[in-house]
Design a protein around this motif. Structure first.
Motif, PDB file in Angstrom:
ATOM      1  N   GLN A  29      -6.174   7.238  19.539  1.00 20.27           N
ATOM      2  CA  GLN A  29      -7.126   6.784  18.813  1.00 20.27           C
ATOM      3  C   GLN A  29      -7.348   5.424  18.353  1.00 20.27           C
ATOM      4  O   GLN A  29      -6.549   5.372  17.006  1.00 20.27           O
ATOM      5  N   ASN A  30      -8.424   4.582  18.345  1.00 21.12           N
ATOM      6  CA  ASN A  30      -8.279   3.080  17.598  1.00 21.12           C
ATOM      7  C   ASN A  30      -9.075   3.698  16.888  1.00 21.12           C
ATOM      8  O   ASN A  30     -10.281   4.119  16.490  1.00 21.12           O
ATOM      9  N   GLU A  31      -8.512   3.079  15.013  1.00 23.48           N
ATOM     10  CA  GLU A  31      -9.687   2.775  13.682  1.00 23.48           C
ATOM     11  C   GLU A  31      -9.237   1.727  13.918  1.00 23.48           C
ATOM     12  O   GLU A  31      -8.594   1.171  13.623  1.00 23.48           O
ATOM     13  N   THR A  32     -10.843   1.199  12.861  1.00 24.95           N
ATOM     14  CA  THR A  32     -10.530  -0.695  13.026  1.00 24.95           C
ATOM     15  C   THR A  32     -11.346  -0.193  11.032  1.00 24.95           C
ATOM     16  O   THR A  32     -11.984   0.976  10.657  1.00 24.95           O
ATOM     17  N   VAL A  33     -10.169  -0.849   9.832  1.00 24.19           N
ATOM     18  CA  VAL A  33     -10.795  -0.175   8.657  1.00 24.19           C
ATOM     19  C   VAL A  33     -10.816  -1.480   7.752  1.00 24.19           C
ATOM     20  O   VAL A  33     -10.151  -2.023   8.217  1.00 24.19           O
ATOM     21  N   VAL A  34     -11.434  -1.540   6.250  1.00 23.52           N
ATOM     22  CA  VAL A  34     -12.091  -2.808   5.588  1.00 23.52           C
ATOM     23  C   VAL A  34     -11.383  -2.241   4.399  1.00 23.52           C
ATOM     24  O   VAL A  34     -11.315  -1.106   4.137  1.00 23.52           O
ATOM     25  N   GLY A  35     -10.456  -2.606   3.729  1.00 28.51           N
ATOM     26  CA  GLY A  35      -9.989  -2.499   2.376  1.00 28.51           C
ATOM     27  C   GLY A  35      -9.927  -3.603   1.490  1.00 28.51           C
ATOM     28  O   GLY A  35     -10.305  -4.651   1.983  1.00 28.51           O
ATOM     29  N   PHE A  36      -8.828  -2.875  -0.024  1.00 26.06           N
ATOM     30  CA  PHE A  36      -9.057  -4.061  -1.172  1.00 26.06           C
ATOM     31  C   PHE A  36      -7.675  -3.562  -1.329  1.00 26.06           C
ATOM     32  O   PHE A  36      -7.142  -3.016  -1.301  1.00 26.06           O
ATOM     33  N   ARG A  37      -6.980  -5.038  -2.046  1.00 28.82           N
ATOM     34  CA  ARG A  37      -6.311  -5.286  -1.991  1.00 28.82           C
ATOM     35  C   ARG A  37      -5.673  -5.799  -4.275  1.00 28.82           C
ATOM     36  O   ARG A  37      -5.742  -6.761  -3.810  1.00 28.82           O
ATOM     37  N   TYR A  38      -4.440  -5.153  -4.557  1.00 29.26           N
ATOM     38  CA  TYR A  38      -3.617  -6.311  -5.851  1.00 29.26           C
ATOM     39  C   TYR A  38      -3.209  -5.500  -4.868  1.00 29.26           C
ATOM     40  O   TYR A  38      -1.884  -4.985  -4.889  1.00 29.26           O
ATOM     41  N   GLY A  39      -2.358  -7.060  -5.617  1.00 27.42           N
ATOM     42  CA  GLY A  39      -0.479  -6.933  -5.802  1.00 27.42           C
ATOM     43  C   GLY A  39       0.095  -8.388  -6.899  1.00 27.42           C
ATOM     44  O   GLY A  39      -0.377  -8.711  -7.785  1.00 27.42           O
ATOM     45  N   LYS A  40       0.969  -8.009  -6.615  1.00 29.26           N
ATOM     46  CA  LYS A  40       2.197  -9.206  -8.159  1.00 29.26           C
ATOM     47  C   LYS A  40       3.620  -9.359  -6.634  1.00 29.26           C
ATOM     48  O   LYS A  40       4.070  -8.554  -5.893  1.00 29.26           O
ATOM     49  N   GLN A  41       3.209 -10.929  -6.825  1.00 25.69           N
ATOM     50  CA  GLN A  41       4.236 -11.119  -6.334  1.00 25.69           C
ATOM     51  C   GLN A  41       5.378 -12.312  -7.060  1.00 25.69           C
ATOM     52  O   GLN A  41       5.006 -12.375  -7.550  1.00 25.69           O
ATOM     53  N   THR A  42       6.815 -11.929  -6.398  1.00 24.17           N
ATOM     54  CA  THR A  42       7.726 -12.807  -6.742  1.00 24.17           C
ATOM     55  C   THR A  42       8.198 -13.926  -5.867  1.00 24.17           C
ATOM     56  O   THR A  42       7.936 -13.971  -4.879  1.00 24.17           O
ATOM     57  N   LEU A  43       9.312 -14.808  -6.446  1.00 21.80           N
ATOM     58  CA  LEU A  43       9.212 -15.385  -5.002  1.00 21.80           C
ATOM     59  C   LEU A  43       9.955 -14.915  -3.959  1.00 21.80           C
ATOM     60  O   LEU A  43      10.019 -15.686  -2.834  1.00 21.80           O
TER      61      LEU A  43
ATOM     62  N   TRP B 215      10.551 -10.802  -3.784  1.00 25.23           N
ATOM     63  CA  TRP B 215       9.219  -9.792  -3.574  1.00 25.23           C
ATOM     64  C   TRP B 215       7.901  -9.320  -3.809  1.00 25.23           C
ATOM     65  O   TRP B 215       7.375 -10.121  -4.244  1.00 25.23           O
ATOM     66  N   ARG B 216       7.619  -8.910  -3.207  1.00 20.33           N
ATOM     67  CA  ARG B 216       5.559  -9.130  -2.928  1.00 20.33           C
ATOM     68  C   ARG B 216       5.680  -6.910  -2.904  1.00 20.33           C
ATOM     69  O   ARG B 216       6.290  -6.571  -2.709  1.00 20.33           O
ATOM     70  N   THR B 217       5.041  -6.562  -3.848  1.00 19.51           N
ATOM     71  CA  THR B 217       4.498  -5.433  -4.128  1.00 19.51           C
ATOM     72  C   THR B 217       3.315  -5.445  -3.849  1.00 19.51           C
ATOM     73  O   THR B 217       2.092  -6.199  -4.519  1.00 19.51           O
ATOM     74  N   VAL B 218       2.384  -4.116  -3.108  1.00 24.59           N
ATOM     75  CA  VAL B 218       1.080  -4.667  -3.139  1.00 24.59           C
ATOM     76  C   VAL B 218       0.345  -2.653  -3.003  1.00 24.59           C
ATOM     77  O   VAL B 218       1.078  -2.072  -2.148  1.00 24.59           O
ATOM     78  N   PHE B 219      -0.997  -2.826  -3.788  1.00 26.08           N
ATOM     79  CA  PHE B 219      -1.815  -1.512  -3.173  1.00 26.08           C
ATOM     80  C   PHE B 219      -2.624  -2.034  -2.666  1.00 26.08           C
ATOM     81  O   PHE B 219      -3.210  -2.711  -2.534  1.00 26.08           O
ATOM     82  N   THR B 220      -3.096  -0.602  -1.696  1.00 25.21           N
ATOM     83  CA  THR B 220      -4.212  -0.824  -0.711  1.00 25.21           C
ATOM     84  C   THR B 220      -4.766   0.667  -0.777  1.00 25.21           C
ATOM     85  O   THR B 220      -4.362   1.484  -0.187  1.00 25.21           O
ATOM     86  N   LEU B 221      -6.087   0.376  -0.524  1.00 26.29           N
ATOM     87  CA  LEU B 221      -7.516   0.860  -0.602  1.00 26.29           C
ATOM     88  C   LEU B 221      -8.383   0.416   0.767  1.00 26.29           C
ATOM     89  O   LEU B 221      -8.975  -0.513   0.421  1.00 26.29           O
ATOM     90  N   SER B 222      -8.190   1.198   1.306  1.00 24.33           N
ATOM     91  CA  SER B 222      -9.410   0.880   2.767  1.00 24.33           C
ATOM     92  C   SER B 222     -10.048   2.446   3.793  1.00 24.33           C
ATOM     93  O   SER B 222      -9.035   3.302   3.585  1.00 24.33           O
ATOM     94  N   GLY B 223     -10.926   1.591   4.594  1.00 23.84           N
ATOM     95  CA  GLY B 223     -10.999   2.627   5.049  1.00 23.84           C
ATOM     96  C   GLY B 223     -12.491   2.788   5.936  1.00 23.84           C
ATOM     97  O   GLY B 223     -12.877   1.509   5.727  1.00 23.84           O
ATOM     98  N   ASN B 224     -12.711   4.008   6.890  1.00 27.73           N
ATOM     99  CA  ASN B 224     -14.112   3.496   6.873  1.00 27.73           C
ATOM    100  C   ASN B 224     -15.160   4.896   7.272  1.00 27.73           C
ATOM    101  O   ASN B 224     -14.655   5.923   5.887  1.00 27.73           O
ATOM    102  N   ASN B 225     -15.929   5.414   7.629  1.00 24.72           N
ATOM    103  CA  ASN B 225     -16.566   6.792   8.099  1.00 24.72           C
ATOM    104  C   ASN B 225     -16.044   7.943   7.856  1.00 24.72           C
ATOM    105  O   ASN B 225     -15.372   8.845   7.463  1.00 24.72           O
TER     106      ASN B 225
END
Length: 167
Positions: free
Chosen positions: A47-61, A63-73
């Motif tokens: 089954q396919n699900e399409t979601v929208v979300g918000f991201r916060y992160g930090k990046q160096t030259l 490495w990158r770390t990202v926290f994502t909160l996303s979803g739909n109904n």
């Protein structure tokens, strides 16, 4: 659960080992599609699900770390992703940068059987960071995750399109 704990420990160890580099914090939005594979009595369906979300992160030259909160109904996730930016040693810091990474996350999914289910997922991702301006990048990526603790959900895979603003 042991695999989840080991992966989580490895990711945090990698994250804190990179503290000496200059960091670039960012916020962003993401649009993702997930193809969710179900295994029930020897048969596989998806089954396919399409979601929208918000991201916060930090990046160096490197490495990158990202926290994502996303979803739909019916589908909500919270994930932590750690990525290694590749090939900068060969080309400097180009406008397009490939990366590979690992993700762990929490998933709430109202399954087809109308049961609310909570579980965890882990897996890998790869993609490209495309720098539009000095403060904005576009992230195009593919992900593959193994889902645990939600029957009959087995795996998720799909693509992400994210837009990040560095502040």
């Amino acid at each position: 659960m042991l695999r989840f704990t080991l992966l989580f420990t490895l990711l945090f160890t990698t994250l804190f080992a990179q503290q000496e580099n200059e960091q670039f914090p960012f916020i962003g939005v993401t649009l993702a599609t997930h193809s969710i594979d179900f295994e029930s009595m020897g048969q596989t369906s998806s089954q396919n699900e399409t979601v929208v979300g918000f991201r916060y992160g930090k990046q160096t030259l490197d490495w990158r770390t990202v926290f994502t909160l996303s979803g739909n109904n019916a589908f909500q996730t919270f994930a932590m992703e750690i990525d290694k930016i590749l090939l900068d040693e060969l080309f400097g810091t180009p406008k397009i940068r490939p990366y590979i990474g690992a993700t762990v996350g929490y998933l709430h999914y109202d399954t087809i059987s109308s049961l609310d289910s909570d579980g965890f997922y882990y897996g890998g991702d790869f993609g490209f960071l495309i720098y539009a301006t000095a403060n904005i990048d576009v992230d195009l990526s593919y992900h593959y995750y193994k889902v645990s603790d939600i029957d009959p959900v087995d795996t998720m895979q799909g693509a992400n399109l994210s837009l990040h603003y560095f502040f």
